[in-house]
Motif scaffolding. Structure first.
Motif, PDB file in Angstrom:
ATOM      1  N   GLN A  36      13.848  -5.310  15.936  1.00 58.48           N
ATOM      2  CA  GLN A  36      12.475  -5.296  15.434  1.00 58.48           C
ATOM      3  C   GLN A  36      12.025  -3.881  15.073  1.00 58.48           C
ATOM      4  OE1 GLN A  36      10.554  -8.102  14.711  1.00 58.48           O
ATOM      5  NE2 GLN A  36       9.467  -6.519  13.581  1.00 58.48           N
ATOM      6  N   ALA A  37      12.406  -2.893  15.872  1.00 62.10           N
ATOM      7  CA  ALA A  37      12.043  -1.509  15.551  1.00 62.10           C
ATOM      8  C   ALA A  37      12.698  -1.076  14.249  1.00 62.10           C
ATOM      9  CB  ALA A  37      12.438  -0.576  16.696  1.00 62.10           C
ATOM     10  N   MET A  38      13.936  -1.521  14.012  1.00 61.40           N
ATOM     11  CA  MET A  38      14.620  -1.192  12.758  1.00 61.40           C
ATOM     12  C   MET A  38      13.876  -1.803  11.568  1.00 61.40           C
ATOM     13  SD  MET A  38      17.223  -2.597  10.412  1.00 61.40           S
ATOM     14  CE  MET A  38      17.551  -4.037  11.370  1.00 61.40           C
ATOM     15  N   ILE A  39      13.484  -3.060  11.697  1.00 60.02           N
ATOM     16  CA  ILE A  39      12.725  -3.714  10.622  1.00 60.02           C
ATOM     17  C   ILE A  39      11.410  -2.973  10.376  1.00 60.02           C
ATOM     18  CG2 ILE A  39      11.415  -5.795  10.012  1.00 60.02           C
ATOM     19  CD1 ILE A  39      13.666  -7.404  11.366  1.00 60.02           C
ATOM     20  N   ASP A  40      10.691  -2.645  11.443  1.00 63.78           N
ATOM     21  CA  ASP A  40       9.413  -1.940  11.308  1.00 63.78           C
ATOM     22  C   ASP A  40       9.590  -0.579  10.628  1.00 63.78           C
ATOM     23  OD1 ASP A  40       8.224  -4.092  12.587  1.00 63.78           O
ATOM     24  OD2 ASP A  40       8.084  -3.069  14.535  1.00 63.78           O
ATOM     25  N   ASP A  41      10.645   0.144  11.013  1.00 59.99           N
ATOM     26  CA  ASP A  41      10.894   1.460  10.417  1.00 59.99           C
ATOM     27  C   ASP A  41      11.247   1.342   8.931  1.00 59.99           C
ATOM     28  OD1 ASP A  41      10.381   2.550  12.890  1.00 59.99           O
ATOM     29  OD2 ASP A  41      12.465   3.058  13.329  1.00 59.99           O
ATOM     30  N   VAL A  42      12.069   0.349   8.586  1.00 60.29           N
ATOM     31  CA  VAL A  42      12.415   0.137   7.176  1.00 60.29           C
ATOM     32  C   VAL A  42      11.152  -0.177   6.379  1.00 60.29           C
ATOM     33  CG1 VAL A  42      13.589  -1.421   5.558  1.00 60.29           C
ATOM     34  CG2 VAL A  42      14.815  -0.547   7.558  1.00 60.29           C
ATOM     35  N   ARG A  43      10.326  -1.064   6.906  1.00 56.53           N
ATOM     36  CA  ARG A  43       9.089  -1.431   6.207  1.00 56.53           C
ATOM     37  C   ARG A  43       8.169  -0.223   6.029  1.00 56.53           C
ATOM     38  NH1 ARG A  43       6.428  -6.603   8.696  1.00 56.53           N
ATOM     39  NH2 ARG A  43       5.207  -6.422   6.788  1.00 56.53           N
ATOM     40  N   ALA A  44       8.212   0.710   6.969  1.00 56.84           N
ATOM     41  CA  ALA A  44       7.342   1.893   6.889  1.00 56.84           C
ATOM     42  C   ALA A  44       7.819   2.900   5.850  1.00 56.84           C
ATOM     43  CB  ALA A  44       7.255   2.559   8.263  1.00 56.84           C
ATOM     44  N   VAL A  45       9.141   3.105   5.735  1.00 57.31           N
ATOM     45  CA  VAL A  45       9.640   4.165   4.856  1.00 57.31           C
ATOM     46  C   VAL A  45      10.048   3.692   3.468  1.00 57.31           C
ATOM     47  CG1 VAL A  45      10.447   5.526   6.814  1.00 57.31           C
ATOM     48  CG2 VAL A  45      12.056   4.045   5.629  1.00 57.31           C
ATOM     49  N   LEU A  46      10.378   2.427   3.319  1.00 60.51           N
ATOM     50  CA  LEU A  46      10.934   1.948   2.056  1.00 60.51           C
ATOM     51  C   LEU A  46       9.988   2.067   0.866  1.00 60.51           C
ATOM     52  CD1 LEU A  46      13.557   0.867   0.949  1.00 60.51           C
ATOM     53  CD2 LEU A  46      12.732  -1.431   1.391  1.00 60.51           C
ATOM     54  N   PRO A  47       8.726   1.686   0.963  1.00 58.62           N
ATOM     55  CA  PRO A  47       7.864   1.816  -0.223  1.00 58.62           C
ATOM     56  C   PRO A  47       7.762   3.251  -0.732  1.00 58.62           C
ATOM     57  CG  PRO A  47       6.858   0.351   1.367  1.00 58.62           C
ATOM     58  CD  PRO A  47       8.044   0.989   2.056  1.00 58.62           C
ATOM     59  N   ALA A  48       7.632   4.200   0.169  1.00 60.20           N
ATOM     60  CA  ALA A  48       7.543   5.603  -0.263  1.00 60.20           C
ATOM     61  C   ALA A  48       8.865   6.065  -0.868  1.00 60.20           C
ATOM     62  CB  ALA A  48       7.162   6.495   0.911  1.00 60.20           C
ATOM     63  N   LEU A  49       9.970   5.653  -0.265  1.00 56.16           N
ATOM     64  CA  LEU A  49      11.279   6.036  -0.782  1.00 56.16           C
ATOM     65  C   LEU A  49      11.488   5.493  -2.187  1.00 56.16           C
ATOM     66  CD1 LEU A  49      14.093   7.306  -0.261  1.00 56.16           C
ATOM     67  CD2 LEU A  49      14.784   5.067   0.611  1.00 56.16           C
ATOM     68  N   LEU A  50      11.189   4.234  -2.397  1.00 55.02           N
ATOM     69  CA  LEU A  50      11.357   3.645  -3.724  1.00 55.02           C
ATOM     70  C   LEU A  50      10.345   4.197  -4.721  1.00 55.02           C
ATOM     71  CD1 LEU A  50      12.221  -0.065  -2.919  1.00 55.02           C
ATOM     72  CD2 LEU A  50      13.747   1.756  -3.669  1.00 55.02           C
ATOM     73  N   GLY A  51       9.152   4.479  -4.247  1.00 57.59           N
ATOM     74  CA  GLY A  51       8.142   5.051  -5.132  1.00 57.59           C
ATOM     75  C   GLY A  51       8.552   6.415  -5.647  1.00 57.59           C
ATOM     76  N   LEU A  52       9.213   7.179  -4.798  1.00 53.52           N
ATOM     77  CA  LEU A  52       9.673   8.497  -5.203  1.00 53.52           C
ATOM     78  C   LEU A  52      10.889   8.406  -6.121  1.00 53.52           C
ATOM     79  CD1 LEU A  52       9.434  10.428  -1.815  1.00 53.52           C
ATOM     80  CD2 LEU A  52       7.967  10.707  -3.811  1.00 53.52           C
ATOM     81  N   ASN A  53      11.755   7.418  -5.869  1.00 59.18           N
ATOM     82  CA  ASN A  53      13.018   7.346  -6.604  1.00 59.18           C
ATOM     83  C   ASN A  53      12.930   6.606  -7.927  1.00 59.18           C
ATOM     84  OD1 ASN A  53      14.320   8.794  -4.678  1.00 59.18           O
ATOM     85  ND2 ASN A  53      15.212   7.036  -3.645  1.00 59.18           N
ATOM     86  N   GLU A  54      12.178   5.509  -7.978  1.00 55.39           N
ATOM     87  CA  GLU A  54      12.231   4.712  -9.205  1.00 55.39           C
ATOM     88  C   GLU A  54      10.927   4.019  -9.568  1.00 55.39           C
ATOM     89  OE1 GLU A  54      14.158   0.568  -7.892  1.00 55.39           O
ATOM     90  OE2 GLU A  54      15.398   2.314  -7.459  1.00 55.39           O
ATOM     91  N   GLY A  55       9.952   4.062  -8.698  1.00 54.90           N
ATOM     92  CA  GLY A  55       8.694   3.379  -8.974  1.00 54.90           C
ATOM     93  C   GLY A  55       8.872   1.877  -8.973  1.00 54.90           C
ATOM     94  N   PHE A  56       7.833   1.162  -8.591  1.00 53.67           N
ATOM     95  CA  PHE A  56       7.904  -0.294  -8.598  1.00 53.67           C
ATOM     96  C   PHE A  56       6.496  -0.851  -8.620  1.00 53.67           C
ATOM     97  CE2 PHE A  56       6.581  -1.233  -4.264  1.00 53.67           C
ATOM     98  CZ  PHE A  56       6.761  -0.014  -3.649  1.00 53.67           C
ATOM     99  N   ALA A  57       6.384  -2.037  -9.126  1.00 55.04           N
ATOM    100  CA  ALA A  57       5.104  -2.751  -9.136  1.00 55.04           C
ATOM    101  C   ALA A  57       5.361  -4.163  -8.652  1.00 55.04           C
ATOM    102  CB  ALA A  57       4.520  -2.766 -10.546  1.00 55.04           C
ATOM    103  N   GLY A  58       4.392  -4.762  -8.035  1.00 60.36           N
ATOM    104  CA  GLY A  58       4.522  -6.152  -7.622  1.00 60.36           C
ATOM    105  C   GLY A  58       5.048  -6.346  -6.221  1.00 60.36           C
ATOM    106  N   GLY A  59       5.329  -5.268  -5.501  1.00 60.21           N
ATOM    107  CA  GLY A  59       5.766  -5.393  -4.125  1.00 60.21           C
ATOM    108  C   GLY A  59       7.267  -5.523  -3.977  1.00 60.21           C
ATOM    109  N   LEU A  60       7.676  -5.775  -2.749  1.00 60.12           N
ATOM    110  CA  LEU A  60       9.086  -5.880  -2.405  1.00 60.12           C
ATOM    111  C   LEU A  60       9.349  -7.157  -1.624  1.00 60.12           C
ATOM    112  CD1 LEU A  60       9.573  -2.261  -1.003  1.00 60.12           C
ATOM    113  CD2 LEU A  60      10.231  -3.072  -3.268  1.00 60.12           C
ATOM    114  N   THR A  61      10.539  -7.692  -1.763  1.00 58.91           N
ATOM    115  CA  THR A  61      11.021  -8.776  -0.919  1.00 58.91           C
ATOM    116  C   THR A  61      12.263  -8.258  -0.216  1.00 58.91           C
ATOM    117  OG1 THR A  61      10.245 -10.464  -2.455  1.00 58.91           O
ATOM    118  CG2 THR A  61      11.904 -11.133  -0.852  1.00 58.91           C
ATOM    119  N   LEU A  62      12.195  -8.155   1.115  1.00 59.47           N
ATOM    120  CA  LEU A  62      13.307  -7.598   1.873  1.00 59.47           C
ATOM    121  C   LEU A  62      14.155  -8.705   2.480  1.00 59.47           C
ATOM    122  CD1 LEU A  62      11.438  -4.778   3.824  1.00 59.47           C
ATOM    123  CD2 LEU A  62      12.446  -4.704   1.533  1.00 59.47           C
ATOM    124  N   THR A  63      15.473  -8.561   2.345  1.00 58.79           N
ATOM    125  CA  THR A  63      16.430  -9.449   2.996  1.00 58.79           C
ATOM    126  C   THR A  63      17.303  -8.585   3.880  1.00 58.79           C
ATOM    127  OG1 THR A  63      16.466 -10.945   1.105  1.00 58.79           O
ATOM    128  CG2 THR A  63      18.300 -11.100   2.650  1.00 58.79           C
TER     129      THR A  63
END
Length: 75
Positions: A36-63
């Motif tokens: 659960q801590a791994m999931i929480d950490d991924v959810r916390a850092v992923l939007p900023a990481l993707l925003g910096l690298n490639e930008g995105f709109a419409g949100g994310l679906t994580l598997t």
């Protein structure tokens, strides 16, 4: 439309942590002591990481995909 992101999680028995990486999010490396801590950490850092690298709109679906390898002694 949400962007699909596959997260590969692996348990490191020696370090006693889950390690999360993703080919869909270059640079993502998260270590956490619990699933659960791994999931929480991924959810916390992923939007900023993707925003910096490639930008995105419409949100994310994580598997999250986990794999465990076990060696069993013959009996």
């Amino acid at each position: 439309m949400p962007k699909p992101v596959q997260i590969d999680a692996e348990w490191d028995d020696e370090a006693r942590v889950w390690i999360a990486t993703s080919d869909d999010a270059p640079g993502l490396v998260v270590e956490a002591e619990t699933w659960q801590a791994m999931i929480d950490d991924v959810r916390a850092v992923l939007p900023a990481l993707l925003g910096l690298n490639e930008g995105f709109a419409g949100g994310l679906t994580l598997t999250f995909r986990a794999e465990t390898r076990l060696a069993l002694a013959g009996g």
